[in-house]
Design an enzyme around this catalytic site. Sequence first.
Site, PDB file in Angstrom:
ATOM      1  N   ASN A 165      -9.963  -9.850  -1.386  1.00 39.68           N
ATOM      2  CA  ASN A 165      -9.540  -8.633  -0.690  1.00 39.68           C
ATOM      3  C   ASN A 165     -10.706  -7.639  -0.652  1.00 39.68           C
ATOM      4  O   ASN A 165     -11.548  -7.616  -1.536  1.00 39.68           O
ATOM      5  CB  ASN A 165      -8.350  -8.000  -1.429  1.00 39.68           C
ATOM      6  CG  ASN A 165      -8.048  -6.575  -0.977  1.00 39.68           C
ATOM      7  OD1 ASN A 165      -8.201  -5.632  -1.750  1.00 39.68           O
ATOM      8  ND2 ASN A 165      -7.637  -6.405   0.259  1.00 39.68           N
ATOM      9  N   MET A 221       0.851  -1.184   0.000  1.00 37.98           N
ATOM     10  CA  MET A 221       0.000   0.000   0.000  1.00 37.98           C
ATOM     11  C   MET A 221       0.890   1.238   0.000  1.00 37.98           C
ATOM     12  O   MET A 221       1.776   1.378   0.852  1.00 37.98           O
ATOM     13  CB  MET A 221      -0.909  -0.033   1.238  1.00 37.98           C
ATOM     14  CG  MET A 221      -1.956  -1.156   1.151  1.00 37.98           C
ATOM     15  SD  MET A 221      -3.159  -1.147   2.487  1.00 37.98           S
ATOM     16  CE  MET A 221      -2.178  -1.806   3.818  1.00 37.98           C
ATOM     17  N   CYS A 280      -5.541  -0.123  -9.219  1.00 38.34           N
ATOM     18  CA  CYS A 280      -5.381   1.256  -8.733  1.00 38.34           C
ATOM     19  C   CYS A 280      -6.086   2.226  -9.678  1.00 38.34           C
ATOM     20  O   CYS A 280      -5.831   2.211 -10.888  1.00 38.34           O
ATOM     21  CB  CYS A 280      -3.904   1.610  -8.628  1.00 38.34           C
ATOM     22  SG  CYS A 280      -3.654   3.317  -8.086  1.00 38.34           S
ATOM     23  N   HIS A 286      -9.924  -7.495  -5.414  1.00 38.85           N
ATOM     24  CA  HIS A 286     -10.561  -6.502  -4.547  1.00 38.85           C
ATOM     25  C   HIS A 286     -12.030  -6.484  -4.965  1.00 38.85           C
ATOM     26  O   HIS A 286     -12.347  -6.080  -6.081  1.00 38.85           O
ATOM     27  CB  HIS A 286      -9.886  -5.142  -4.739  1.00 38.85           C
ATOM     28  CG  HIS A 286     -10.428  -4.071  -3.852  1.00 38.85           C
ATOM     29  ND1 HIS A 286      -9.887  -2.810  -3.820  1.00 38.85           N
ATOM     30  CD2 HIS A 286     -11.449  -4.059  -2.957  1.00 38.85           C
ATOM     31  CE1 HIS A 286     -10.556  -2.064  -2.948  1.00 38.85           C
ATOM     32  NE2 HIS A 286     -11.523  -2.797  -2.422  1.00 38.85           N
ATOM     33  N   GLN A 313       5.053  -5.517  -5.757  1.00 32.42           N
ATOM     34  CA  GLN A 313       3.960  -5.152  -6.652  1.00 32.42           C
ATOM     35  C   GLN A 313       4.424  -4.132  -7.683  1.00 32.42           C
ATOM     36  O   GLN A 313       5.007  -3.104  -7.327  1.00 32.42           O
ATOM     37  CB  GLN A 313       2.749  -4.586  -5.912  1.00 32.42           C
ATOM     38  CG  GLN A 313       1.594  -4.434  -6.911  1.00 32.42           C
ATOM     39  CD  GLN A 313       0.371  -3.769  -6.347  1.00 32.42           C
ATOM     40  OE1 GLN A 313       0.439  -2.632  -5.899  1.00 32.42           O
ATOM     41  NE2 GLN A 313      -0.741  -4.479  -6.360  1.00 32.42           N
ATOM     42  N   GLY A 332      -5.805  -5.262   4.068  1.00 36.36           N
ATOM     43  CA  GLY A 332      -5.088  -4.014   3.851  1.00 36.36           C
ATOM     44  C   GLY A 332      -5.167  -3.102   5.055  1.00 36.36           C
ATOM     45  O   GLY A 332      -4.309  -3.136   5.942  1.00 36.36           O
TER      46      GLY A 332
HETATM   47  C1  LIG Z   1      -2.992   4.111   1.796  1.00 37.69           C
HETATM   48  C2  LIG Z   1      -3.339   2.990   0.837  1.00 37.69           C
HETATM   49  C3  LIG Z   1      -2.473   2.698  -0.179  1.00 37.69           C
HETATM   50  C4  LIG Z   1      -2.776   1.654  -1.077  1.00 37.69           C
HETATM   51  N1  LIG Z   1      -1.871   1.333  -2.038  1.00 37.69           N
HETATM   52  C5  LIG Z   1      -2.088   0.248  -2.815  1.00 37.69           C
HETATM   53  C6  LIG Z   1      -1.087  -0.210  -3.728  1.00 37.69           C
HETATM   54  O1  LIG Z   1       0.010   0.349  -3.836  1.00 37.69           O
HETATM   55  N2  LIG Z   1      -1.385  -1.313  -4.477  1.00 37.69           N
HETATM   56  C7  LIG Z   1      -2.576  -1.987  -4.353  1.00 37.69           C
HETATM   57  O2  LIG Z   1      -2.789  -3.004  -5.042  1.00 37.69           O
HETATM   58  N3  LIG Z   1      -3.528  -1.585  -3.510  1.00 37.69           N
HETATM   59  C8  LIG Z   1      -3.297  -0.487  -2.728  1.00 37.69           C
HETATM   60  N4  LIG Z   1      -4.250  -0.097  -1.836  1.00 37.69           N
HETATM   61  C9  LIG Z   1      -5.533  -0.827  -1.780  1.00 37.69           C
HETATM   62  C10 LIG Z   1      -5.444  -1.989  -0.794  1.00 37.69           C
HETATM   63  O3  LIG Z   1      -4.433  -2.898  -1.182  1.00 37.69           O
HETATM   64  C11 LIG Z   1      -6.764  -2.753  -0.731  1.00 37.69           C
HETATM   65  O4  LIG Z   1      -7.052  -3.312  -1.994  1.00 37.69           O
HETATM   66  C12 LIG Z   1      -7.931  -1.880  -0.306  1.00 37.69           C
HETATM   67  O5  LIG Z   1      -7.583  -1.004   0.752  1.00 37.69           O
HETATM   68  C13 LIG Z   1      -9.122  -2.767   0.128  1.00 37.69           C
HETATM   69  O6  LIG Z   1      -8.707  -3.691   1.119  1.00 37.69           O
HETATM   70  P1  LIG Z   1      -8.927  -3.416   2.691  1.00 37.69           P
HETATM   71  O7  LIG Z   1     -10.389  -3.116   2.893  1.00 37.69           O
HETATM   72  O8  LIG Z   1      -8.470  -4.686   3.380  1.00 37.69           O
HETATM   73  O9  LIG Z   1      -8.069  -2.233   3.047  1.00 37.69           O
HETATM   74  C14 LIG Z   1      -3.978   0.924  -0.937  1.00 37.69           C
HETATM   75  C15 LIG Z   1      -4.850   1.246   0.110  1.00 37.69           C
HETATM   76  C16 LIG Z   1      -4.538   2.260   0.994  1.00 37.69           C
HETATM   77  C17 LIG Z   1      -5.489   2.569   2.133  1.00 37.69           C
END
Ligand SMILES: Cc1cc2nc3c(=O)[nH]c(=O)nc-3n(C[C@H](O)[C@H](O)[C@H](O)COP(=O)(O)O)c2cc1C
Length: 322
Positions: free
Chosen positions: A194, A1, A83, A154, A53, A216
């Site tokens: 996810n 993330m 993303c 996701h 990633q 995440g």
């Molecule tokens: C601050 C932040 C940065 C993120 N950066 C990425 C990233 O670099 N690559 C990615 O695949 N997902 C990224 N995500 C999305 C998370 O990997 C995840 O798919 C999303 O938050 C939903 O999952 P969760 O509800 O468990 O957080 C990011 C999420 C947050 C909050």
Amino acid sequence: MMEWTDRHCRFFHRLLTRRALIYTEMITTGAVLHGDRARLMAFAPAEHPVALQLGGCDPQALARCARIAEDFGYDEVNLNVGCPSERVQEGRFGACLMAEPALVGDCVAAMRAAAKLPVTVKCRIGIDDQDPEEALEALTCAVDAAGVAALIVHARKAWLEGLSPRENRDVPPLDYARVYRLKTAHPGLCIVLNGGIADLDQATAHLTRVDGVMMGRAAYQEPWRLLAVDPALFGEGAPFPSPKVAAEALIPYIERELARGTRLNAITRHVLGLFRGVPGARAFRRHLATEAVRGGATAATFRAALALVADADTPAAHTAAA
Ligand SMILES: Cc1cc2nc3c(=O)[nH]c(=O)nc-3n(C[C@H](O)[C@H](O)[C@H](O)COP(=O)(O)O)c2cc1C
């Protein structure tokens, strides 16, 4: 993330679970190929297993990056197809690749041809007005045919216009049933779910329907939950009996990093949520918020913050010990 799972965060999380697979922030192919590669891609051996990633859409550039990832010693290389940020859209990668399944398949095939590492993809169930039944199926077939090792989904759409990246993590509704159906339709493919998984009970429930779960925000904001991962999901003992003991184990790392010129706050900002529900947790956070940001902050600052936290175990530690 992005901005969260840097190498300090990953080292800390690895103290809390030996078994969970940890992912880097997304790094673009341009940054890997033309940026400060050593700084961007370095990780500590203790972080294993760790996946890199990548963000990109050029099969040849991704292939070169996959080989570089292999040389660095990563355990997996993952392609971001989820993303929605404007910057990423301008580069024609991330979630907008949901509209180009054949290209994603070419990317996976090129990465696999270049490196022996498992190649995985992280995607959404669809974008904009796509039908998630068709869009996710098309992407899955393309990456499966190219030999993807796992597909992390996701379980919500991304809206490429009108929603910020942050809103795109909350506003489009979660559709777990779509991911369960995907697993039923592709029983031989490793499907990881996810999105919105708040705790390990929810993770365990999903694991009856899919092969893996990715957490995440809950993992980052409430890292104490990670201490229960090895006992709850892998049938192994927790690495430490309590969050406080785990935090003490971070001190030698802090000392090493400060000696290299790292600022204390760059490490301790990831630790702020470790003591939810423990007496002294707020004082711990406040102490670090004011003291760890100072130029001369040392490991003693972290020790002083820890001294404000009661020794009592959190509920997570009880689970871990059970
Ligand atoms: C601050 C932040 C940065 C993120 N950066 C990425 C990233 O670099 N690559 C990615 O695949 N997902 C990224 N995500 C999305 C998370 O990997 C995840 O798919 C999303 O938050 C939903 O999952 P969760 O509800 O468990 O957080 C990011 C999420 C947050 C909050």
